[in-house]
Design an enzyme around this catalytic site. Structure first.
Site, PDB file in Angstrom:
ATOM      1  N   ASP A   4       0.585 -11.960   7.128  1.00 47.41           N
ATOM      2  CA  ASP A   4      -0.409 -12.198   6.831  1.00 47.41           C
ATOM      3  C   ASP A   4      -2.018 -12.752   7.811  1.00 47.41           C
ATOM      4  O   ASP A   4      -1.327 -14.108   8.671  1.00 47.41           O
ATOM      5  CB  ASP A   4      -1.209 -12.761   5.971  1.00 47.41           C
ATOM      6  N   GLY A   5      -2.738 -11.560   8.343  1.00 52.83           N
ATOM      7  CA  GLY A   5      -2.871 -12.047   9.220  1.00 52.83           C
ATOM      8  C   GLY A   5      -4.099 -13.923   9.181  1.00 52.83           C
ATOM      9  O   GLY A   5      -4.303 -14.539   9.926  1.00 52.83           O
ATOM     10  N   GLU A  65       0.709   0.845  13.877  1.00 51.54           N
ATOM     11  CA  GLU A  65       0.836   2.602  13.692  1.00 51.54           C
ATOM     12  C   GLU A  65       1.225   1.723  15.955  1.00 51.54           C
ATOM     13  O   GLU A  65       1.623   2.648  16.800  1.00 51.54           O
ATOM     14  CB  GLU A  65       0.254   3.282  14.293  1.00 51.54           C
ATOM     15  N   GLN A  91       0.833  -1.289  -0.310  1.00 54.94           N
ATOM     16  CA  GLN A  91      -0.024   0.222   0.031  1.00 54.94           C
ATOM     17  C   GLN A  91       0.845   1.505   0.191  1.00 54.94           C
ATOM     18  O   GLN A  91       2.104   1.397   0.810  1.00 54.94           O
ATOM     19  CB  GLN A  91      -0.914  -0.604   1.801  1.00 54.94           C
ATOM     20  N   ASP A 116      -7.956  -3.936  14.372  1.00 56.57           N
ATOM     21  CA  ASP A 116      -7.764  -3.011  13.453  1.00 56.57           C
ATOM     22  C   ASP A 116      -7.060  -3.102  12.371  1.00 56.57           C
ATOM     23  O   ASP A 116      -6.359  -2.734  11.498  1.00 56.57           O
ATOM     24  CB  ASP A 116      -7.212  -2.715  14.409  1.00 56.57           C
TER      25      ASP A 116
END
EC number: 2.5.1.16
Length: 291
Positions: A143-144, A91, A36, A164
């Site tokens: 990757d989740g 973050e 991204q 999130d």
């Protein structure tokens, strides 16, 4: 830091017909990662902000509204959350809020984009507040979906899962993590009284995407609660959905919430017992929508 020589604005699409224009004062990061576009910038009205693929993810002046609302309703609803899994949240602010609960012994944050995590460590100190150094914190770059499948095979268990992620309609990265199949996998990852919570974007502009997530949670969890919070830097109210195997977040009183926050040493700027009760009481139009 690169000072902006003239008027520069972020033009963020809220829908196909509506945009949000945010004045940028300075740029700290402009980078395309493997996944991204990443921008970290100082905005006029919201302070420093993390922007992914043209969408503000969080900003200094109002991030507490978002992160406290995401984390604490589910965490407080669980009677003793020890092991917490966070999907996304690069973050570090979601990790920060989860680790405020003294009951937590382990919090695993899984983010697919290492660049987001590393750039946030450097340029967003007010977000993470050093939480990455907490010995209870584990950061996994993966990757989740892959992480969850591995954890299931290994027999790992969690009390709370916090999602999130980027919105289900704004990015391709997280779409499979909002599927009914994935929520079923999360049930297998939870202990018998486990809870999940996910942010679910904006139901006003994207009702179909929101309903997809809601139905996915309802297909796997016997207890489901919806709530939303206005986030100024987003230009809309963010929707959240809790799925629980046992505990009901709507049954907690303001006094019970305050008692648990105090016992666990949790200090907040936005969330409180009265806030919790207010969040769990949907506006009339939302109640009618689900009749």
């Amino acid at each position: 830091m690169v000072s902006v020589p003239g008027p520069v604005s972020l033009i963020e699409p809220l829908s196909g017909n509506t945009i949000l224009v945010i004045k940028i004062n300075a740029l700290h990061v402009v980078k395309r990662s493997k996944y991204q576009e990443i921008i970290i910038a100082d905005t006029e009205d919201f302070g420093r902000a993390l922007i992914l693929d043209e969408y503000i993810q969080s900003s200094y002046y109002d991030e507490a509204y978002y992160h406290e609302s995401l984390v604490h309703p589910a965490m407080v609803t669980h009677i003793s959350p020890r092991d917490v899994l966070i999907l996304g949240g690069g973050e570090g602010a979601t990790l920060r809020e989860a680790l405020k609960h003294s009951t937590v012994k382990r919090a695993v944050m899984v983010d697919i984009d290492e660049d987001v995590v590393e750039l946030s460590k450097k340029y967003l100190p007010q977000m993470h507040q050093g939480v990455f150094e907490d010995p209870r914190a584990q950061v996994v770059i993966e990757d989740g979906f892959v992480y969850v499948e591995k954890a299931l095979k290994n027999g790992d268990k969690f009390d709370v899962v916090i999602m999130d992620l980027t919105d289900p309609y704004s990015s391709e990265i997280a779409k499979q993590l909002y599927s009914p199949e994935f929520f079923k996998k999360l049930v297998g990852l939870l202990r018998e009284d486990g809870i999940i919570v996910t942010q679910a974007g904006n139901s006003f502009f994207f009702p179909e995407a929101y309903d997809m997530v809601l139905h996915g949670v309802k297909s796997s969890f016997p207890v489901v609660a919806e709530y939303n919070v206005w986030i100024p830097s987003f230009g809309y109210a963010v929707n959240y959905i809790i799925g629980s195997l046992k505990y009901d977040p709507t049954s907690l009183t303001a006094e019970e919430v305050e008692k648990r926050l105090k016992e666990r040493g949790v200090k907040t700027l936005f969330y409180s017992g009265k806030t919790h009760v207010g969040l769990m009481n949907l506006p009339i139009y939302r109640k009618i929508r689900h009749v």
